[in-house]
Motif scaffolding. Structure first.
Motif, PDB file in Angstrom:
ATOM      1  N   MET A 177      -6.948   9.238  -5.669  1.00  0.00           N
ATOM      2  CA  MET A 177      -7.591   8.501  -4.594  1.00  0.00           C
ATOM      3  C   MET A 177      -8.278   9.436  -3.604  1.00  0.00           C
ATOM      4  SD  MET A 177      -4.605   5.617  -4.074  1.00  0.00           S
ATOM      5  CE  MET A 177      -5.302   4.908  -2.591  1.00  0.00           C
ATOM      6  N   GLY A 178      -7.657  10.575  -3.329  1.00  0.00           N
ATOM      7  CA  GLY A 178      -8.253  11.541  -2.415  1.00  0.00           C
ATOM      8  C   GLY A 178      -9.528  12.151  -2.958  1.00  0.00           C
ATOM      9  N   GLU A 179      -9.616  12.262  -4.283  1.00  0.00           N
ATOM     10  CA  GLU A 179     -10.851  12.755  -4.897  1.00  0.00           C
ATOM     11  C   GLU A 179     -11.945  11.706  -4.802  1.00  0.00           C
ATOM     12  OE1 GLU A 179      -9.685  15.629  -8.508  1.00  0.00           O
ATOM     13  OE2 GLU A 179      -8.742  13.662  -8.662  1.00  0.00           O
TER      14      GLU A 179
ATOM     15  N   VAL B 113      11.174   9.229 -11.212  1.00  0.00           N
ATOM     16  CA  VAL B 113      10.125   8.618 -10.396  1.00  0.00           C
ATOM     17  C   VAL B 113       9.698   9.567  -9.283  1.00  0.00           C
ATOM     18  CG1 VAL B 113      11.714   7.479  -8.773  1.00  0.00           C
ATOM     19  CG2 VAL B 113       9.472   6.455  -9.230  1.00  0.00           C
ATOM     20  N   ASP B 114       8.421   9.471  -8.909  1.00  0.00           N
ATOM     21  CA  ASP B 114       7.870  10.328  -7.859  1.00  0.00           C
ATOM     22  C   ASP B 114       7.279   9.449  -6.768  1.00  0.00           C
ATOM     23  OD1 ASP B 114       6.901  12.439  -6.381  1.00  0.00           O
ATOM     24  OD2 ASP B 114       5.541  13.203  -7.920  1.00  0.00           O
ATOM     25  N   PHE B 115       7.830   9.548  -5.550  1.00  0.00           N
ATOM     26  CA  PHE B 115       7.289   8.822  -4.406  1.00  0.00           C
ATOM     27  C   PHE B 115       6.102   9.608  -3.853  1.00  0.00           C
ATOM     28  CE2 PHE B 115      11.681   6.877  -3.083  1.00  0.00           C
ATOM     29  CZ  PHE B 115      11.755   6.242  -4.306  1.00  0.00           C
ATOM     30  N   ILE B 116       4.952   8.973  -3.786  1.00  0.00           N
ATOM     31  CA  ILE B 116       3.746   9.638  -3.303  1.00  0.00           C
ATOM     32  C   ILE B 116       3.594   9.389  -1.804  1.00  0.00           C
ATOM     33  CG2 ILE B 116       1.257   9.881  -3.578  1.00  0.00           C
ATOM     34  CD1 ILE B 116       2.917  10.689  -6.045  1.00  0.00           C
ATOM     35  N   GLY B 117       3.287  10.437  -1.070  1.00  0.00           N
ATOM     36  CA  GLY B 117       3.099  10.310   0.370  1.00  0.00           C
ATOM     37  C   GLY B 117       4.330  10.740   1.145  1.00  0.00           C
TER      38      GLY B 117
ATOM     39  N   LEU C 150       0.866  -1.183   0.000  1.00  0.00           N
ATOM     40  CA  LEU C 150       0.000   0.000   0.000  1.00  0.00           C
ATOM     41  C   LEU C 150       0.902   1.233   0.000  1.00  0.00           C
ATOM     42  CD1 LEU C 150      -2.719  -1.174   2.546  1.00  0.00           C
ATOM     43  CD2 LEU C 150      -2.893  -1.070   0.057  1.00  0.00           C
ATOM     44  N   ILE C 151       1.598   1.395  -1.112  1.00  0.00           N
ATOM     45  CA  ILE C 151       2.605   2.441  -1.260  1.00  0.00           C
ATOM     46  C   ILE C 151       2.435   3.036  -2.653  1.00  0.00           C
ATOM     47  CG2 ILE C 151       5.076   2.973  -1.294  1.00  0.00           C
ATOM     48  CD1 ILE C 151       5.532   0.482   0.445  1.00  0.00           C
ATOM     49  N   GLY C 152       2.170   4.321  -2.753  1.00  0.00           N
ATOM     50  CA  GLY C 152       1.929   4.954  -4.038  1.00  0.00           C
ATOM     51  C   GLY C 152       3.193   5.526  -4.649  1.00  0.00           C
TER      52      GLY C 152
ATOM     53  N   VAL D 279      -6.241   4.747   3.363  1.00  0.00           N
ATOM     54  CA  VAL D 279      -5.169   4.961   2.387  1.00  0.00           C
ATOM     55  C   VAL D 279      -5.542   6.076   1.425  1.00  0.00           C
ATOM     56  CG1 VAL D 279      -3.854   3.900   0.511  1.00  0.00           C
ATOM     57  CG2 VAL D 279      -4.316   2.607   2.603  1.00  0.00           C
ATOM     58  N   SER D 280      -6.806   6.122   1.008  1.00  0.00           N
ATOM     59  CA  SER D 280      -7.244   7.147   0.062  1.00  0.00           C
ATOM     60  C   SER D 280      -7.248   8.541   0.687  1.00  0.00           C
ATOM     61  CB  SER D 280      -8.645   6.827  -0.456  1.00  0.00           C
ATOM     62  OG  SER D 280      -8.660   5.593  -1.131  1.00  0.00           O
ATOM     63  N   ARG D 281      -7.650   8.616   1.939  1.00  0.00           N
ATOM     64  CA  ARG D 281      -7.800   9.925   2.589  1.00  0.00           C
ATOM     65  C   ARG D 281      -6.514  10.416   3.242  1.00  0.00           C
ATOM     66  NH1 ARG D 281     -12.604  12.109   3.601  1.00  0.00           N
ATOM     67  NH2 ARG D 281     -13.666  10.082   3.557  1.00  0.00           N
ATOM     68  N   GLU D 282      -5.756   9.481   3.834  1.00  0.00           N
ATOM     69  CA  GLU D 282      -4.622   9.899   4.659  1.00  0.00           C
ATOM     70  C   GLU D 282      -3.256   9.601   4.051  1.00  0.00           C
ATOM     71  OE1 GLU D 282      -5.093  11.634   7.311  1.00  0.00           O
ATOM     72  OE2 GLU D 282      -7.278  11.393   7.424  1.00  0.00           O
ATOM     73  N   THR D 283      -3.096   8.420   3.467  1.00  0.00           N
ATOM     74  CA  THR D 283      -1.771   7.996   3.028  1.00  0.00           C
ATOM     75  C   THR D 283      -1.429   8.467   1.625  1.00  0.00           C
ATOM     76  OG1 THR D 283      -2.023   6.009   4.389  1.00  0.00           O
ATOM     77  CG2 THR D 283      -0.225   6.021   2.800  1.00  0.00           C
ATOM     78  N   ASN D 284      -2.330   8.233   0.667  1.00  0.00           N
ATOM     79  CA  ASN D 284      -2.027   8.536  -0.732  1.00  0.00           C
ATOM     80  C   ASN D 284      -3.139   9.335  -1.421  1.00  0.00           C
ATOM     81  OD1 ASN D 284       0.455   7.140  -0.770  1.00  0.00           O
ATOM     82  ND2 ASN D 284      -0.583   5.204  -1.135  1.00  0.00           N
TER      83      ASN D 284
END
Length: 327
Positions: A208-210, A139-143, A128-130, A253-258
């Motif tokens: 994911m946040g949307e 590359v772009d690490f998300i979060g 669970l890593i975006g 994960v959608s709201r807080e992590t990524n």
């Protein structure tokens, strides 16, 4: 230990770069010539986090044919469709002492890996890593730093000393692993997660946040979760989570992590590549059919994604007017 990452895409780079930063020797192997050549020419991979602080990280990368290292652990991160090729091209440096860790999306990869490695050497994971591969060598690490987590399980469901060492080193690299002894339940928890997030965010081109802010997100998510759990129960698979826990994971994960993450399936669609939907929603539908149950929402979404794939490549000039040939 020495690690070699097979598949230096978004996730392979993230795992390898973090392990390298933690002090471990890491090599990268990839079949995408442009990726290999770009990273070699620029002396490493450009890494950003949420689009900020882009900097060059030196790494070693080669094609399978040009790699002759002797790693202790192989980390496999490829698309399902490319796994057979990279395994075949890399087989010359495999040996029976090596362990394999894979946290690929979907299902179907373990059977291919088992053609080269004994089950007691294979660990399956779910990440669970975006992460986004913006272009070759970039590359772009998300979060935030230390964000994300993974579950990992031995295929034999019997952790040994090497397993605990891998988990300890992954922990030091801030990959936040949790060791379980439920192999299929662990893998399918991520399949179900992706069957909601990957397909829905892809179809509507949203982060994911949307998605999680939508007033219908929970209703859509729970419908897909319920069908997936119905399939697994009929197949006799005990999942790692309950239905409620699965939804709570998606929401967290959608709201807080990524929240800023576009899932990998979206990235494939926008780059006109085939998606892994047949290994995710399609896998759940096909498994259900074996037990006389149709997960129709999953099948519907699978076909919608295939329609989106087709729409991205369709040549409108090939159409003939409906009235052609009529008088």
């Amino acid at each position: 230990m020495k690690y070699t990452v097979l598949g230096a895409g978004a996730m392979g780079l993230r795992y390898g770069v973090l392990l390298q930063a933690a002090g471990y020797q890491v090599d990268f192997v990839d079949t995408w010539d442009q990726q290999v050549q770009t990273i070699q020419q620029q002396g490493g991979v450009y890494v950003a986090r949420d689009g900020q602080n882009r900097h060059l990280v030196p790494i070693r990368i080669s094609t399978p044919e040009n790699y002759h290292g002797q790693p202790d652990v192989l980390i496999i991160f490829t698309k399902q469709m490319g796994l057979a090729e990279i395994l075949s091209r890399s087989a010359h440096f495999f040996n029976d002492q090596q362990y394999v860790v894979t946290a690929m999306n979907g299902m179907g990869h373990i059977e291919k890996i088992n053609q080269y490695f004994k089950p007691e050497k294979v660990l399956g994971g779910t990440a669970l890593i975006g992460t986004v591969l913006k272009q070759a060598g970039d590359v772009d690490f998300i979060g935030a730093a230390n964000a994300g987590s993974m579950n990992i399980a031995n295929q034999t469901e019997q952790p040994d000393e090497m397993t605990h060492q891998i988990v300890a080193e992954f922990t030091k690299a801030h990959l936040n692993p949790t060791l379980t002894t439920n192999f299929l339940g662990t893998l399918l928890a991520k399949v179900i997660f992706n069957s909601v997030i990957n397909t829905l965010c892809t179809m509507f081109q949203i982060q994911m946040g949307e998605f999680i802010q939508s007033p219908v997100a929970q209703k859509l998510g729970r419908q897909l979760i319920d069908e997936a759990f119905d399939v697994c129960e009929r197949a006799g698979i005990t999942l790692l989570n309950t239905r409620e826990e699965e939804w709570q994971t998606i929401e967290y994960v959608s709201r807080e992590t990524n929240p800023l993450h576009f899932p990998s399936m979206y990235q494939d669609i926008t780059k006109h590549r085939p998606t892994e939907v047949d290994y995710i929603n399609g896998y759940l539908y096909d498994l259900g059919v074996q037990y006389h149950y149709e997960a129709k929402t999953h099948d519907f979404l699978r076909n919608l994604v295939h329609l989106a794939e087709f729409a991205g490549t369709f040549d409108i000039t090939s159409l003939k007017p409906l009235t052609e040939g009529k008088h």
